[in-house]
Structure formats: structure tokens, C-alpha cells
Design an enzyme around this catalytic site. Sequence first.
Site, PDB file in Angstrom:
ATOM      1  N   ASP A 158      -1.477  -0.817   6.116  1.00 53.91           N
ATOM      2  CA  ASP A 158      -1.632  -0.329   7.494  1.00 53.91           C
ATOM      3  C   ASP A 158      -3.044   0.083   7.861  1.00 53.91           C
ATOM      4  O   ASP A 158      -3.335   0.282   9.035  1.00 53.91           O
ATOM      5  CB  ASP A 158      -0.697   0.865   7.727  1.00 53.91           C
ATOM      6  CG  ASP A 158      -1.248   2.153   7.127  1.00 53.91           C
ATOM      7  OD1 ASP A 158      -1.749   2.087   5.989  1.00 53.91           O
ATOM      8  OD2 ASP A 158      -1.177   3.194   7.792  1.00 53.91           O
ATOM      9  N   ASP A 174       0.870  -1.161   0.000  1.00 59.34           N
ATOM     10  CA  ASP A 174       0.000   0.000   0.000  1.00 59.34           C
ATOM     11  C   ASP A 174       0.917   1.225   0.000  1.00 59.34           C
ATOM     12  O   ASP A 174       2.102   1.112   0.323  1.00 59.34           O
ATOM     13  CB  ASP A 174      -0.878  -0.025   1.249  1.00 59.34           C
ATOM     14  CG  ASP A 174      -1.716   1.221   1.380  1.00 59.34           C
ATOM     15  OD1 ASP A 174      -2.378   1.603   0.406  1.00 59.34           O
ATOM     16  OD2 ASP A 174      -1.695   1.830   2.473  1.00 59.34           O
ATOM     17  N   ASP A 184      -7.120  -1.834   4.077  1.00 63.45           N
ATOM     18  CA  ASP A 184      -6.202  -2.884   3.638  1.00 63.45           C
ATOM     19  C   ASP A 184      -6.555  -4.249   4.219  1.00 63.45           C
ATOM     20  O   ASP A 184      -5.973  -5.261   3.811  1.00 63.45           O
ATOM     21  CB  ASP A 184      -4.759  -2.544   4.057  1.00 63.45           C
ATOM     22  CG  ASP A 184      -4.220  -1.328   3.326  1.00 63.45           C
ATOM     23  OD1 ASP A 184      -4.495  -1.221   2.113  1.00 63.45           O
ATOM     24  OD2 ASP A 184      -3.546  -0.496   3.951  1.00 63.45           O
TER      25      ASP A 184
END
Length: 626
Positions: A502, A310, A506
Site C-alpha cells: 500500500d 507487505d 512498495d
Amino acid sequence: MARLLKLARRYWVVTLTLGIGLAGIVLALTGAGAAVPWIFSVYALGIAVWQAVGMVRDILRGHWGLDILAVTAIVATVLVGEYVAALLVVLMLTGGAALEDYANRRAKRELDALLTRSPQHAHRMEGDAIVDVLASDVQVGDVLLVRPSEIVPVDATLRSHEASFDESSITGESVPVEKQAGDLVLSGSVNGQSAVEVVAAASAADSQYQQIVALVTAAAESKAPVVRLADRYAVPFTVFSLALAGVAWWVSGDPVRFAEVLVLATPCPLLIAAPVAFIGGMSRSARNGVIVKGGGVLEQLAAAQTAVFDKTGTLTYGSPTLVAIRPEPGFGEDELLAAVASAEQYSSHVLATSMIEAAKHRGLPLVEAEWAREAATNGVTAELDGREIVVGKFAFVQEHAPEAERTGIAPGELAVYVAVDGRFAGAILASDRLRDNAHATLARLGELGVHQTMMLTGDAKATADHIAAELGITRVRADCLPADKVAEVAAIAERPVIMVGDGVNDAPVLAAADVGIAMGAKGATAASESASAVILVDDISRTAKAVEIGRDTVRIALQSIWLGIIVSIGLMIIAAFGVIPATIGALLQEVVDLVTILAALRAIGGRLDAKAEASGRGIHSLVTTR
């Protein structure tokens, strides 16, 4: 002495076996040696029956284990009159299990430390009185007193003016952290030298430390696939051992030769090596600030070929700063920022904090919403002073204000769009800074064999491409929804796939990846719960460290398994020629067990980490102070 007595009680079968052996020696010395063969043989057969019952139960469940060799060896040695060897095989069998348990306890030392440090009590302030209560009874909003060197029982905000806390058990950082009034203090932190007051921000069950304990418990109870792989050696190893023993008997014509071979074929190295190595690897991970939920995760990390990241909060620091405010005609800059910050009070996105801080810095008042609703990964809708405020991605805002237009952004910037009562109100631009050690982390992953990298983000393509170009990431997918991320990870051919993220958005892709790694230092609970591993400190380089530990652990586990197999086979072949008596063979097998355990304990990795530090490839060499 007390420690020895404790070990004797814990491993009572070993103690009993040693006691019978000692009694046999005493009887032989006092002239009653005729009873010794009967005592040793009956005891050995009793243990063989006990083991056989468990073996049959395993077979009925479809699990072919290695105990058949030990049982056969005991029976064979008794039948040919090698009663001393029979007792030694029993000692090897029970002692091997005891050594495995002891080694596991040693290997889990760092993991167990988290569990034993779990806060149990709290000092609640009730008026002028201080009442001791269970940590589980603390309610949000309770004012608690934390005395010097005590553990903070729940997540809380500091009420005292300032304080210092040791957060090493949570984040892995050895330097005490200075806190000011209003700062978050994590449960499990150790207070400094002054008593302080804190206000409970979460219950014990919802606090950071208890979440870590839950992860540790799951890790300790897991069983890695490679451990099951060791069990697959059972049938071929058993067939080979019995065949070799049978050939030795047939060629020599001496049934004792059968027993001499089998006492060296007992399978303790196979049973012990992999579990000890994987628990050692999990222990090493915990010591390096990464909680791994199972040994199987380490195996997947060792074989990983692709790493997916990410962007916001993972490759970047996740704390964007305000760059520009671009209001539409009829709206002012301060009006637009105040509206966005007020609505973002009800958002969990990392941009929310940046918008709120920017408004406070300008002295803008924040309004409490009549109602607010967050659309995960898209934005927030709130009613403020009778007006509907929509804040978020362009597509989300355009649904409420069709005339909305994209604003131009520079590489590395991102835009937050705003609509007020169905009218497009403008955009706010922010920029997030790349982590200083992100490039070094990706380089280290490449050295470890993870050559494929990809970035998935919900941000605009221009921003994503800019970050990817800086890091050398060639595969990028921008403007992703959670479902898009899951689909992208599922489509990757080079597996296993590591996914590092995080945020709450996600969580689905972390669960879908072969190994999901959550950057859990900021308390992303949903991400942490769905991930296979959680990084406890805000440091992306721990991703590379986790892969390194996985590779080392699998290598050591397989080395230990094959060490046990090769040494046992070598000794069996020698015994087949009648060179090794059954009693000596049983003693040699104890040595093989010990060597196997010591080899597997290398996975705890103290020397490996020290070597990495010395060569400049350790964690701290990748960490640059922000």
C-alpha cells in the site's frame, strides 16, 4: 426507434448487407430475379477484397489471422453459384464484428460508468460571487461550492461543519459516509442533500478520481495474452478446415461440397470469445472494487501460485497506536514525542499520522521545521528550533547517533528511534492491529490454489514473526529495504507471484511482481501507478476476489474458445457428407457466433458473485466491521 437508428448507423456494413439482401428479395418477387445473383456476388466479392487487404497487411506484419477462412468461403460460394450463402457469410463476418463490439460495450458498462461520471465543472467561490469553472482550472486552496447530489470535482477538505457523501463509485461502499469539517473528501464522491463548501486539496489531474479514470483507460485499451493465444489457433484451424473441405470435394467430386464445409469454418468464435470474456472480467473486477489494468493481469491472477504481502497497512490496519515512550536520560517523554511528531509532519509513512495524533491528544505543540528531508522507508531528518532531529529505523538513527541501542519490544510492537543533534534520545513504541479478515483472505487464497504465502516488511523481525505466526505465513523477511523486497520476489520459484502492498516504499516491488496489487483506498499514488491492479476500498479480501475473478474469466474464455472450435468442427464434418447445404450452413454459423458470445459474457459474473454470496464465500462474508 432512435436506438435502432443509432445501431444501424454504428454498424453500417451490417445495415448495408441486410439492405442488399432485402433488395434481392424484392427483385425476386417483382420478376427481376436474374439480377439478384450478380448483385449478391459482386457485393460479396467486394467485401472479400476489403477483408483480404486487411488480411495481407496483417500477414506482412507477421500476424497470421483467421480472416483467410472467411475470405476463402466467400470466394468459394460465389464460384460455385451459391450466391445466397455468399451473402450470408458476409453477414456472418460483418455481423460477428458488430456483435463483438456490442458485447464489448455491454461488458464494459461498469468501466464506462467511471469515465462518464468524471467531474467536468466546479463552482468556485470568489468573494460573494460563485463562478462556474472547468474542473481542470481549479487550483489548490480554491473554495468550492458543491450543491446537493453533485459530484465533488477534485480532492478537497470539508469546510462546512458536516456533510454526507456517497463514495460508492470510488470505494465500492454503498453506505453514505459522514464527514466532519477538515475531513478529506475524494473527487468522484456524490454530495448528499445539503450544499457544502470544500477547499481544494489537489488539482483535478492529481485527484483520486482522475487517477482511477487513468487506470480504467489503461485497462480498456489492453489486450490479454490469452487473446493472442486464440490467434495461434489460426494456422492449424485454417489448415484443418481447408484440408477437410478439399477432401470432401475430392471424395464427392462436387466443388459445392468445398464451399459447404468452408461456410462453417469461419473463425468468428475464436476472434470474439476471448476479448469479450476478458473485458467482462475487467468489468466484474471494477464492480467489486478492483481496477485491473489489463486482461493479461486476470490471466496471471488465474495462474498465481504465490502471494506476497507487505505488513503495515496491508495485513494490518496501518494505523499504529502509541504504546510507550522510552526517553534516554536528559530527555522527557513529552519532549521526545513533540520532537518526533513535529518531524513526522514531513513524512509519508503510516506511522507519521499516529505520532502526530498522539502528540495532539496530549496537547503538545508541533513546531514547523526550518528544513526537512525524508529518506524513503528509513526515516526523516528535520531542523526544529535549531536542533537536528532524526526519526526512523534503528539503523538510520544509528548512522547519526552511533551510541544508539535497540530497545526491547513485545511481539506485534514496533519502535521508532530518535536522535537529537547527534545524540541518541530514545525510542517510541507503537502497535498495529491485524486486519480482522486477513486470516479469512489467506484461507480463501489457499482454496483458489495460491498455496505459497510470504510476508515482506521493513519492520523488526520479532514483530514480523508475530504477525506471520498469527496468520500461518511460513516465509518471512523482515528489516527489508525496497531493493531487498524486489530481490526476494525475483527469487521466488513458485510463479506467477502476487505482491500486495500500500505504500510508496512498495512501488518498486509491485512493479517487479508478476501481479502487483495496490491497496489504493488511502491514495498511495506511487503504489497505484506501479501496480497491475488497484483495490479501491480498504479491504484486503478483495485480493482473493481478484484471484477468483481471474480464474473464472480464464476458464470462461477458454471454454468459449473451445465451444466455438468444437461446434464448428462438428458441423464441418457433417457438411463434408453433403448433409448441410451452404445456405443453411451459413445460418448455422451465425447461431454458433451468438452462442459463443453469450458463453463469453458469463465472465461479467453477476450470477457468479450471487452464487459466491449465497455459499458464504463472497466479499462481504470476509469483511468484518472494524
